[in-house]
Design a protein around this motif. Structure first.
Motif, PDB file in Angstrom:
ATOM      1  N   PHE B 105       0.850  -1.199   0.000  1.00  0.00           N
ATOM      2  CA  PHE B 105       0.000   0.000   0.000  1.00  0.00           C
ATOM      3  C   PHE B 105       0.881   1.243   0.000  1.00  0.00           C
ATOM      4  O   PHE B 105       1.038   1.915   1.026  1.00  0.00           O
ATOM      5  CB  PHE B 105      -0.900   0.015   1.242  1.00  0.00           C
ATOM      6  CG  PHE B 105      -1.708  -1.239   1.461  1.00  0.00           C
ATOM      7  CD1 PHE B 105      -2.515  -1.747   0.450  1.00  0.00           C
ATOM      8  CD2 PHE B 105      -1.678  -1.908   2.677  1.00  0.00           C
ATOM      9  CE1 PHE B 105      -3.273  -2.900   0.655  1.00  0.00           C
ATOM     10  CE2 PHE B 105      -2.427  -3.057   2.887  1.00  0.00           C
ATOM     11  CZ  PHE B 105      -3.225  -3.562   1.878  1.00  0.00           C
ATOM     12  N   PRO B 106       1.481   1.580  -1.156  1.00  0.00           N
ATOM     13  CA  PRO B 106       2.462   2.678  -1.180  1.00  0.00           C
ATOM     14  C   PRO B 106       1.881   4.000  -0.694  1.00  0.00           C
ATOM     15  O   PRO B 106       0.835   4.436  -1.199  1.00  0.00           O
ATOM     16  CB  PRO B 106       2.849   2.781  -2.664  1.00  0.00           C
ATOM     17  CG  PRO B 106       2.345   1.548  -3.316  1.00  0.00           C
ATOM     18  CD  PRO B 106       1.243   1.004  -2.478  1.00  0.00           C
ATOM     19  N   GLN B 107       2.517   4.595   0.302  1.00  0.00           N
ATOM     20  CA  GLN B 107       2.199   5.967   0.689  1.00  0.00           C
ATOM     21  C   GLN B 107       3.290   6.476   1.609  1.00  0.00           C
ATOM     22  O   GLN B 107       3.967   5.701   2.285  1.00  0.00           O
ATOM     23  CB  GLN B 107       0.802   6.118   1.290  1.00  0.00           C
ATOM     24  CG  GLN B 107       0.531   5.458   2.615  1.00  0.00           C
ATOM     25  CD  GLN B 107      -0.826   5.931   3.200  1.00  0.00           C
ATOM     26  OE1 GLN B 107      -0.972   7.067   3.621  1.00  0.00           O
ATOM     27  NE2 GLN B 107      -1.796   5.045   3.198  1.00  0.00           N
ATOM     28  N   PRO B 108       3.480   7.801   1.637  1.00  0.00           N
ATOM     29  CA  PRO B 108       4.551   8.370   2.457  1.00  0.00           C
ATOM     30  C   PRO B 108       4.101   8.547   3.907  1.00  0.00           C
ATOM     31  O   PRO B 108       2.947   8.869   4.178  1.00  0.00           O
ATOM     32  CB  PRO B 108       4.780   9.739   1.812  1.00  0.00           C
ATOM     33  CG  PRO B 108       3.464  10.101   1.208  1.00  0.00           C
ATOM     34  CD  PRO B 108       2.800   8.815   0.808  1.00  0.00           C
ATOM     35  N   ARG B 199       0.564  14.885  12.823  1.00  0.00           N
ATOM     36  CA  ARG B 199       1.606  14.327  11.961  1.00  0.00           C
ATOM     37  C   ARG B 199       2.960  14.950  12.303  1.00  0.00           C
ATOM     38  O   ARG B 199       3.721  15.363  11.436  1.00  0.00           O
ATOM     39  CB  ARG B 199       1.276  14.586  10.484  1.00  0.00           C
ATOM     40  CG  ARG B 199       0.000  13.997   9.967  1.00  0.00           C
ATOM     41  CD  ARG B 199      -0.036  12.517   9.719  1.00  0.00           C
ATOM     42  NE  ARG B 199       0.784  11.942   8.672  1.00  0.00           N
ATOM     43  CZ  ARG B 199       0.571  12.040   7.366  1.00  0.00           C
ATOM     44  NH1 ARG B 199      -0.420  12.766   6.884  1.00  0.00           N
ATOM     45  NH2 ARG B 199       1.353  11.426   6.518  1.00  0.00           N
ATOM     46  N   ASN B 200       3.252  15.024  13.575  1.00  0.00           N
ATOM     47  CA  ASN B 200       4.504  15.595  14.045  1.00  0.00           C
ATOM     48  C   ASN B 200       5.222  14.559  14.894  1.00  0.00           C
ATOM     49  O   ASN B 200       4.960  14.450  16.089  1.00  0.00           O
ATOM     50  CB  ASN B 200       4.236  16.849  14.889  1.00  0.00           C
ATOM     51  CG  ASN B 200       3.725  18.003  14.063  1.00  0.00           C
ATOM     52  OD1 ASN B 200       4.250  18.274  12.994  1.00  0.00           O
ATOM     53  ND2 ASN B 200       2.701  18.682  14.541  1.00  0.00           N
ATOM     54  N   PRO B 221      -0.416   9.268  13.944  1.00  0.00           N
ATOM     55  CA  PRO B 221      -1.346   8.889  12.866  1.00  0.00           C
ATOM     56  C   PRO B 221      -0.717   7.944  11.842  1.00  0.00           C
ATOM     57  O   PRO B 221      -1.387   7.031  11.342  1.00  0.00           O
ATOM     58  CB  PRO B 221      -1.705  10.240  12.220  1.00  0.00           C
ATOM     59  CG  PRO B 221      -1.553  11.230  13.328  1.00  0.00           C
ATOM     60  CD  PRO B 221      -0.360  10.735  14.104  1.00  0.00           C
ATOM     61  N   ASN B 225      -1.744   4.065  10.990  1.00  0.00           N
ATOM     62  CA  ASN B 225      -1.971   3.653   9.609  1.00  0.00           C
ATOM     63  C   ASN B 225      -1.166   2.382   9.300  1.00  0.00           C
ATOM     64  O   ASN B 225      -1.689   1.428   8.702  1.00  0.00           O
ATOM     65  CB  ASN B 225      -1.580   4.807   8.666  1.00  0.00           C
ATOM     66  CG  ASN B 225      -2.227   4.695   7.295  1.00  0.00           C
ATOM     67  OD1 ASN B 225      -2.734   3.644   6.916  1.00  0.00           O
ATOM     68  ND2 ASN B 225      -2.210   5.778   6.541  1.00  0.00           N
ATOM     69  N   ARG B 228      -2.890  -0.542  10.705  1.00  0.00           N
ATOM     70  CA  ARG B 228      -4.038  -0.952   9.884  1.00  0.00           C
ATOM     71  C   ARG B 228      -3.569  -1.694   8.627  1.00  0.00           C
ATOM     72  O   ARG B 228      -4.231  -2.619   8.162  1.00  0.00           O
ATOM     73  CB  ARG B 228      -4.873   0.274   9.491  1.00  0.00           C
ATOM     74  CG  ARG B 228      -5.610   0.914  10.646  1.00  0.00           C
ATOM     75  CD  ARG B 228      -6.654   1.920  10.164  1.00  0.00           C
ATOM     76  NE  ARG B 228      -6.071   3.026   9.425  1.00  0.00           N
ATOM     77  CZ  ARG B 228      -5.650   4.163   9.969  1.00  0.00           C
ATOM     78  NH1 ARG B 228      -5.730   4.360  11.277  1.00  0.00           N
ATOM     79  NH2 ARG B 228      -5.153   5.111   9.218  1.00  0.00           N
ATOM     80  N   MET B 229      -2.419  -1.260   8.085  1.00  0.00           N
ATOM     81  CA  MET B 229      -1.878  -1.967   6.912  1.00  0.00           C
ATOM     82  C   MET B 229      -1.601  -3.434   7.256  1.00  0.00           C
ATOM     83  O   MET B 229      -1.879  -4.322   6.448  1.00  0.00           O
ATOM     84  CB  MET B 229      -0.606  -1.282   6.427  1.00  0.00           C
ATOM     85  CG  MET B 229      -0.868   0.036   5.724  1.00  0.00           C
ATOM     86  SD  MET B 229       0.698   0.727   5.104  1.00  0.00           S
ATOM     87  CE  MET B 229       0.079   2.249   4.350  1.00  0.00           C
ATOM     88  N   ARG B 232      -4.739  -5.282   7.024  1.00  0.00           N
ATOM     89  CA  ARG B 232      -5.289  -5.410   5.673  1.00  0.00           C
ATOM     90  C   ARG B 232      -4.365  -6.193   4.725  1.00  0.00           C
ATOM     91  O   ARG B 232      -4.780  -6.512   3.615  1.00  0.00           O
ATOM     92  CB  ARG B 232      -5.556  -4.017   5.081  1.00  0.00           C
ATOM     93  CG  ARG B 232      -6.804  -3.357   5.665  1.00  0.00           C
ATOM     94  CD  ARG B 232      -7.092  -2.017   5.032  1.00  0.00           C
ATOM     95  NE  ARG B 232      -8.435  -1.561   5.376  1.00  0.00           N
ATOM     96  CZ  ARG B 232      -9.515  -1.759   4.625  1.00  0.00           C
ATOM     97  NH1 ARG B 232      -9.419  -2.383   3.459  1.00  0.00           N
ATOM     98  NH2 ARG B 232     -10.690  -1.328   5.033  1.00  0.00           N
TER      99      ARG B 232
END
Lengths: 456, 456
Positions: B105-108, B199-200, B221, B225, B228-229, B232
């Motif tokens: 699930f690519p994301q930064p 997001r700090n 956060p 995430n 959760r990955m 999933r």
């Protein structure tokens, strides 16, 4: 309709609204059930933000978002699911974003490029910062007075339930850069158009009037720090090194995702439930607007579960909203000859709905009253304000059709809007379910309404 | 003492505590006045965070912080103001910090290097992530089981008024990387040791046991995430590209800033009021610990304003606390032969003091009771907990002398601690003043105490 029941059961909905044969639950019971038991909206936004994350318009990430949504809608039993393509001129934020005060009080600030910002190049620009209290003050600056300078606009914003201060403070972002450019500025930074106090600057769209200069937003704590620097500088110039490297990719593909609950009489104008699927790159688009798409889809499914509706319910998950409503415009252009019965959208976070508005209170007062009364038990008040709809339903305005606004509480919306902090953990599941309940109730009445909804 | 009165007046203190001749205001009246009128502590932390900003230990930014503090203390009339140098092995975070999920699930993600982290090099490392619920679970992993992997520790933390969950969750940061390295891991990421939802990511010190691997903290956060990955991914490997480029600068100069209110009898052991002047690079060190230095300095000045104290009050603004208490250690080493009468420090934010503790409740019960009773009116409770002091007063522990803890409310401390969000706007001026009032009252009694404070 059995497949909807199965799909719902797969999402672990309790017995009351899932395990019974479609059609055996009344609309009010379904809406009441959604209030405490809906998991569909959460499942959508949780899955989208976890498996896809940020979905900047026109990029491959937005395409992955569309693919994910198409799969999800199909898996939930929506019919006529499609990714309707359109082309757009695509801007991306690039790799570098920094803003450092270099004199007299050197320290780094948190900055983010505004949508459409020009690039400073990797070497950046260094210039004196000139502060303006408001956009109007910037507008009053003489031509040429900002030659070689960076304009800073400090206009600040207060949280409001109805979000009305966005119109008050927003111009600093929307037109600040264009105005500053016209005065000779080589760059602009603004105090983020937001209401939080975190080091997460707010990006957002700009109106490019006559070319563009590098334009960024400082986080609010950094903007306040800059203002204190002006107080302490005693007239000494404050200089900033600004590095922003956005890029323009030219024309790329975006698209609108649609899916339907087909009605018993497909010749009747459908009910359009809208949201947008793209997000800014810096967050995961949970509040803006993954939640809205989850709400719209969940409501459509719940209505279908009370029995096949008279009218088709179409869910429109628009593309490329953030950067200029490209998807909404493209959808209207492609479908302008297919009349819509009524449209409403969810694009103001995931907090509770508190007010009902329509644009047919005078032309169809009975329906307006029925709808308003039907959601009173969820704490939603009737209103005399004329609904105007949001960004994703251009088609309804273009057709002059019926529009509803189910106004969400925006008190904390601008804490999160367009920031890295737009993540799933900000969504309150109970308030999200209240949205689904209200939408289910309203969409269900409208999808089974036989007459002309606008009543003209 | 006239010069203190003038300095105070220059900071615009109202008449009650500023415009009268030094010595004409009683200590309780001065403390009461500070509660509503103090501006000194705010002036310090506002000036330091605006004119200097981040002050990473061992860097030129920390030196600017010391220069600023020396000038400020001198301008306020402190005597014997000095910057006492020491050398330290200096680590800096470098330019690059990114953590992107590359599959499935690519994301930064937002990541920050932990203090002492090794560099991945600019090209980074890409490896499978293995999740551990706690540090104990990581410790139980077999040797070699993490060869070529990145270990993730998800241990989370709950806000507590007394900050006690830092000890519960902290080991993931303190020793997680060392343990992971011993199992073969090539990198570690942890859920930030913090209690916010922004997001700090939170940086912080680590204990380097046997070399170091690249070690970062994800924002909460992002950590949620990632978790959760795992839910999933259905067993598919989750891979991360981690880029962290910290550098070691070798031995550089740091220092402790000191300043005194000289007492009437300089032969009596002084009252030591401590804080630290360095901060992590990512915030401006307002809560941690600019506020603490402002509180200590303001209290010393207010006490002096009630008349020259019997004992000297020494303010110690320690250097390089965050990266390993270098300043506190250096101060103790340099001054171990100069007895301290009593020491206390402020290094837990700027929220209100709620509890009084000493380590002389049994050896000097009258003084303990007098002090506790004197601050009851500010909402500070007596306690049977034995004070142990904080990071900046090694000298008091090394000398076995009297120690006081004026415990601050830490409920939101770990929302801000070691993050970019540690900025001035987080400080509540009213609570900051309550700190100054309590410190003024306690320091004033102690600075005029004739006997042995610890009473042994």
């Amino acid at each position: 309709m059995k497949k909807y029941a199965l799909a719902l059961a797969a999402l672990s909905l309790p017995v009351a609204i899932s395990a019974q044969e479609a059609g055996s639950v009344s609309l009010p019971d379904m809406a009441d059930g959604a209030l405490t038991q809906d998991t569909i909206a959460w499942n959508f936004v949780e899955g989208l933000t976890t498996e896809v994350g940020p979905r900047q318009a026109g990029t491959e990430a937005e395409q992955r978002g569309r693919d994910w949504a198409v799969n999800w809608l199909t898996s939930q039993g929506f019919q006529n699911v499609a990714d309707e393509p359109f082309m757009m001129d695509t801007w991306v934020p690039g790799e570098l974003a920094s803003a450092a005060i270099t004199s007299p009080f050197p320290q780094p600030f948190q900055v983010t490029p505004l949508g459409g910002s020009a690039s400073t190049g990797a070497d950046g620009i260094e210039a004196e910062v000139v502060m303006f209290a408001t956009t109007a003050d910037l507008m009053a600056a003489p031509a040429g007075s900002l030659d070689g300078k960076i304009a800073y606009i400090s206009h600040s914003m207060t949280p409001t339930q109805d979000g009305s201060q966005y119109g008050f403070a927003g111009p600093a972002r929307w037109v600040g850069a264009s105005i500053a450019k016209s005065k000779g500025a080589v760059g602009t930074v603004i105090k983020s158009i937001g209401t939080d106090k975190h080091r997460n600057p707010h990006t957002g769209g700009t109106r490019v009037v006559d070319g563009m200069i590098p334009a960024g937003a400082l986080s609010i704590p950094d903007a306040l720090n800059l203002e204190r620097m002006f107080e302490r500088a005693d007239g000494r110039p404050i200089t900033m090194k600004l590095v922003l490297t956005p890029e323009k990719l030219g024309m790329t593909r975006s698209g609108n995702v649609v899916g339907e609950i087909v009605g018993r009489d497909p010749s009747l104008p459908p009910v359009l439930l809208a949201c947008h699927l793209d997000s800014w790159w810096n967050g995961t688009g949970a509040f803006d607007d993954g939640a809205g798409c989850g709400i719209a889809a969940a409501a459509a499914l719940h209505v279908s579960h009370t029995g096949q509706p008279l009218r088709t319910i179409r869910v429109l998950m628009a593309g490329a909203e953030e950067v200029g409503l490209h998807g909404s415009v493209a959808y209207s252009k492609a479908h302008i000859d297919e009349p819509i019965g009524v449209a409403f959208e969810s694009d103001f976070g995931a907090d509770r709905i508190w007010r009902f508005e329509s644009n047919f209170r005078e032309t169809n007062p009975e329906l307006h009253a029925q709808l308003a009364s039907s959601v009173a038990r969820f704490g939603v008040a009737n209103s005399t304000i004329e609904a105007s709809g949001g960004a994703d339903i251009n088609i309804a305005r273009d057709q002059g059709t019926a529009i509803i606004d189910l106004q969400q509480d925006g008190t904390r919306y601008f804490d999160l809007h367009h920031t890295p902090d737009d993540t799933l953990d900000k969504i309150d599941p109970a308030q999200l379910r209240q949205n689904v309940a209200v939408w289910t109730q309203v969409a269900g009445i409208l999808a089974n309404y036989e007459g002309s909804i606008k009543g003209e």
